[in-house]
Design a protein around this motif. Structure first.
Motif, short mmCIF file in Angstrom:
data_model
loop_
_atom_site.label_atom_id
_atom_site.label_comp_id
_atom_site.label_asym_id
_atom_site.label_seq_id
_atom_site.Cartn_x
_atom_site.Cartn_y
_atom_site.Cartn_z
N HIS A 172 0.72 -1.25 -0.09
CA HIS A 172 0.05 0.00 0.07
C HIS A 172 0.72 1.33 0.00
CE1 HIS A 172 -3.54 -2.42 0.39
NE2 HIS A 172 -4.27 -1.76 0.72
N ASP B 84 -8.14 -6.97 3.20
CA ASP B 84 -8.40 -5.84 2.53
C ASP B 84 -9.80 -6.13 1.94
OD1 ASP B 84 -6.64 -3.66 0.84
OD2 ASP B 84 -8.38 -4.16 -0.25
N ILE C 138 1.19 -6.61 -5.53
CA ILE C 138 -0.19 -6.03 -4.77
C ILE C 138 -0.66 -7.36 -4.13
CG2 ILE C 138 -2.36 -4.79 -4.63
CD1 ILE C 138 -1.34 -3.18 -6.95
N SER D 205 -3.17 -0.22 -10.35
CA SER D 205 -3.77 -0.65 -9.04
C SER D 205 -4.46 -2.43 -9.18
CB SER D 205 -5.19 -0.14 -8.74
OG SER D 205 -6.20 -0.40 -9.63
N CYS D 206 -4.61 -3.21 -8.04
CA CYS D 206 -4.99 -4.32 -8.15
C CYS D 206 -5.78 -4.86 -9.22
CB CYS D 206 -5.16 -4.88 -6.83
SG CYS D 206 -6.85 -4.00 -6.43
N ARG E 39 -10.25 9.89 -2.19
CA ARG E 39 -9.39 8.82 -2.46
C ARG E 39 -8.10 8.77 -3.20
NH1 ARG E 39 -9.34 3.23 -0.73
NH2 ARG E 39 -8.31 2.02 -2.46
N HIS F 255 -10.75 -6.01 -0.82
CA HIS F 255 -10.76 -6.52 -2.23
C HIS F 255 -10.23 -7.87 -2.50
CE1 HIS F 255 -11.08 -2.06 -2.86
NE2 HIS F 255 -12.03 -2.34 -3.79
N HIS G 83 -3.71 -8.87 -3.78
CA HIS G 83 -4.71 -9.77 -4.12
C HIS G 83 -3.97 -10.46 -5.62
CE1 HIS G 83 -6.93 -7.25 -1.56
NE2 HIS G 83 -6.87 -6.42 -2.62
N CYS H 173 0.27 -0.28 -4.76
CA CYS H 173 -1.02 0.46 -4.52
C CYS H 173 -0.90 1.90 -4.88
CB CYS H 173 -1.74 0.47 -3.38
SG CYS H 173 -1.94 -1.14 -2.73
N ASN I 156 -10.77 1.08 -8.78
CA ASN I 156 -12.13 0.43 -8.59
C ASN I 156 -13.17 1.35 -7.89
OD1 ASN I 156 -10.73 0.29 -5.95
ND2 ASN I 156 -10.02 -1.80 -6.19
N CYS J 128 -3.76 4.87 -6.00
CA CYS J 128 -5.08 4.13 -5.84
C CYS J 128 -5.42 4.48 -4.22
CB CYS J 128 -5.12 2.81 -5.97
SG CYS J 128 -6.91 1.96 -5.58
N ILE J 129 -4.35 4.61 -3.38
CA ILE J 129 -4.67 4.71 -2.16
C ILE J 129 -3.92 6.09 -1.60
CG2 ILE J 129 -2.48 3.30 -1.32
CD1 ILE J 129 -5.99 3.27 0.51
S1 SF4 Z 1 -7.90 -1.32 -4.17
FE1 SF4 Z 1 -6.10 -0.07 -4.24
S2 SF4 Z 1 -5.45 0.10 -2.20
FE2 SF4 Z 1 -6.75 -1.38 -2.39
S3 SF4 Z 1 -5.72 -3.37 -2.85
FE3 SF4 Z 1 -6.19 -2.52 -4.80
S4 SF4 Z 1 -4.53 -1.21 -5.56
FE4 SF4 Z 1 -4.28 -1.26 -3.47
#
Ligand code: SF4
Length: 680
Positions: free
Chosen positions: A284, A364, A344, A550-551, A645, A366, A346, A616, A639, A619-620
């Motif tokens: 992250h 997480d 990442i 991102s993931c 965000r 996700h 996931h 990440c 996402n 995205c974070i």
């Molecule tokens: S949604 Fe964003 S912050 Fe969450 S695991 Fe996926 S890339 Fe990382």
């Protein structure tokens, strides 16, 4: 079970509890809060207007979550807005001697971060009262031993120091939740369970047609923890118990706090159960140094955040657990921070570890990403992660299921992201009816997707608000596992036995989407549910940033999509539009290698996009690609686009094709193969 726990004294709380301390009203009026912090006890009942909708972001803003131990007790409510002010300052709650905290409706909404109730607990708050309390926050409170209630008559009893029957807090709860409250938290309950002092009621659901998810749950149902017995004939929505996990993982926001719990409750030198099925990720905050403002750095927050990395590494070494960390790269980064993570969380779990029919928990929301190959994967809080290191199982109340079918053939250029943005604007989903449910995706158009694209759908079960999302595993899942991991096809095929929903399985709702009716979509800033066909935008929306990563959107098939658009653009002599910053960020080193092998890195460079290593990141709000002012417009394949965000700017969500095409056009537009940008 570790030896010291066999003898650990665990007992139920007394039948009556007393609270000694003050009551804090989280009021809408900053002055009312300041008076309480200065020592005044406000009269109650009175005209105190309580704050509604206090989110966990307000209880512990994201930067506060860089803290992971009792220091959190300095910070509860630091982000609480009262009128236009933020009256609560560092240390003021602890210093005020508050034992009970009172708010209005929907207390604890938003992110599932357990830092929020833990910060309250560390500051001395043992009872939380509100008109209504959000489910995950409430569960986190219970797991930590913080009592919750919606009964405002308790306020005067707390003030008078009267004994209050514990039953007041357990009324209407199921057996397990009641047990957790009575034992003062999930850990104490689990120790009692392991010592045989409590018995989890048996599930008695007779054989019945089940959904795919219910079948996986039934196979993993723990019937005898001490003797490692699993499996029941059937489960149905509402059944409560524990299920055995196959994989447990956590990232750096959560591991250090869970590790502290492990040290304090179990013992630093005790080994976690089956460490080979536990994975840790540093993903992250890898690029935080490149995104954090100088003001925050001056406050020392970067140093605090770096502690998360250090603590996670120490725990991984101590426990012999696999850590997917950062890759060192000389000369890059500030404070000697190496750039780029291995993966990442996931992304790596799906690439390298998950199997059809498994139960996977992660720290997480996700985590359902791995549902793409038919795993039952869901996100849990810190206490649940920590407890799973001890018991290898996790508490569950079987959620109802929802079937979402995407029927027919998708038109060219329509992707899984477009499916999801359409699903997210469906009234059933948008109005919150899918919250906490299991979503099974099916239909010809889903079957037609490759595994990476299915992962976009299961990943975004989090935006649906679902407990999890999954797809029936099929020959494409087998091909994926053979191709990505060199697995034996026959062995993978054998795993699929029985992994389908029975005819007659019960769904609370069935939603049908016609793929042929879809057009490329975009979600307006503020919420992933704000979806529109691009043609419905009605105006040209100029962009400043295109973030492709991102993931959700940093997988191999996403890279194929970005590269296809950019190659198309290059053939027509076009590059990233003037004034647009385009960043492509992959989800793992494996994806980076894939890009190298196919010459994509060269394509990205030539077209003017910046390729960066896995993390990440933006995205974070923690890496290149974030916005720094409210007027900046970003299009992104990530996402979620909740306010703040990815910085204070305007964040639109779209598919990888649309994100790349918009980067070329300089405004939001769909991609037409051979045409680059259609425009509106
Ligand atoms: S949604 Fe964003 S912050 Fe969450 S695991 Fe996926 S890339 Fe990382």
């Amino acid at each position: 079970m570790p030896q010291n726990l066999t003898k650990r004294q665990v007992k139920r709380l007394p039948d009556e509890v007393r609270f000694s301390g003050r009551v804090l009203f989280l009021a809408d009026d900053a002055e009312a809060i300041r008076r309480q912090l200065a020592g005044e006890d406000l009269p109650w009942p009175d005209t105190i207007a309580l704050r509604d909708n206090i989110s966990t972001d307000e209880i512990t803003p994201a930067y506060i979550c860089y803290y992971y131990d009792e220091t959190l007790g300095d910070f509860p409510y630091l982000g609480l807005r009262a009128g236009k002010e933020f009256p609560i300052t560092r240390g003021s709650i602890r210093a005020g001697g508050f034992v009970c905290s009172v708010a209005g409706t929907r207390r604890g909404k938003g992110s599932s971060r357990e830092q929020s109730p833990y910060a309250e607990l560390c500051a001395g708050v043992r009872l939380v009262i509100a008109e209504s309390i959000e489910r995950i926050y409430r569960e986190n409170c219970q797991n930590l031993g913080v009592l919750t209630s919606t009964d405002f008559s308790l306020i005067q009893r707390v003030r008078r120091g009267e004994p209050i029957p514990l039953a007041v807090f357990t009324r209407g709860e199921g057996d397990i939740t009641r047990g957790i409250i009575e034992f003062g938290g999930l850990f104490q309950y689990n120790v009692a369970r392991m010592q045989g002092k409590v018995t989890v009621p048996a599930v008695t659901t007779p054989p019945r047609p089940m959904t795919l998810a219910e079948k996986i749950i039934a196979r993993h149902w723990v019937t005898d923890l001490a003797n490692d017995r699993l499996g029941v004939a059937a489960v149905r929505a509402g059944d409560e118990g524990f299920i055995r996990t196959d994989i447990r993982f956590s990232h750096e926001y959560v591991t250090p706090m869970a590790a502290i719990f492990w040290r304090d409750y179990v013992g630093e030198h005790e080994r976690i159960v089956d460490p080979g099925s536990v994975f840790l990720f540093r993903d992250h905050l890898t690029f935080l140094d490149l995104a954090m403002t100088d003001a925050r750095k001056a406050e020392g927050l970067l140093d605090v955040a770096l502690e998360l990395k250090k603590k996670q590494e120490e725990f991984a070494t101590q426990q012999g657990v696999k850590l997917y960390g950062e890759l060192p790269r000389a000369g890059q980064g500030l404070h000697g921070i190496p750039t780029g993570s291995e993966a990442i969380c996931h992304s790596k779990i799906l690439e390298a570890h998950a199997l059809p029919g498994q139960v996977i928990i992660g720290s997480d929301s996700h985590t359902p990403h791995a549902g793409a190959i038919g795993a039952f994967a869901f996100g849990v809080g810190t206490t649940a992660v920590f407890n799973s290191w001890l018991t290898k199982d996790v508490r569950i109340q079987v959620p109802p299921s929802v079937l979402i079918r995407v029927n027919g053939r998708r038109p060219p250029g329509i992707t899984a992201k477009d499916f999801m943005l359409q699903i997210l604007r469906h009234p059933y989903v948008k109005d919150g009816h899918a919250i906490g449910k299991i979503v099974e995706y099916a239909g010809e158009a889903v079957e037609d997707l490759d595994i990476d694209e299915r992962a976009t759908m299961t990943n975004m079960a989090a935006e649906v608000g679902a407990f999890t999302g999954l797809v029936r595993p099929d020959e494409k899942a087998v091909e994926f596992l053979v191709r990505e991991r060199g697995a034996k096809a026959s062995e993978m095929r054998a795993l699929l036995a029985g992994l389908f929903s029975d005819g007659g399985a019960e769904y609370e709702t069935v939603i049908d989407i016609e793929a042929g009716d879809l057009e490329p979509m975009v979600a307006l800033p503020g919420d992933p549910g704000n979806g529109l066909f691009i043609g419905e935008l009605g105006k040209q929306v100029k962009i400043d940033i295109a973030y492709a990563g991102s993931c959700t959107a940093g997988k191999k098939s996403d890279m194929d999509m970005y590269a296809a658009v950019f190659k198309d653009a290059l053939e027509r002599g076009r590059r990233i539009a003037d004034g647009v910053t385009c960043i492509v960020q992959c989800g793992s080193q494996e994806v980076k290698r894939y890009c190298e092998e196919r010459g994509y890195l060269e394509v990205f460079r030539e077209v003017g996009a910046q390729f960066i290593e896995p993390s990440c990141g933006a995205c974070i709000n923690a890496g290149p690609g974030v916005s720094y002012d409210k007027d900046t417009v970003t299009i992104s394949a990530i996402n979620r686009n909740f306010p703040g965000r990815s910085g204070p700017g305007q964040l639109y969500l779209a598919s990888p094709y649309t994100t790349a095409a918009s980067a070329i056009a300089g405004y939001i537009t769909a991609w037409e193969p051979g045409g680059v940008a259609v425009g509106v």
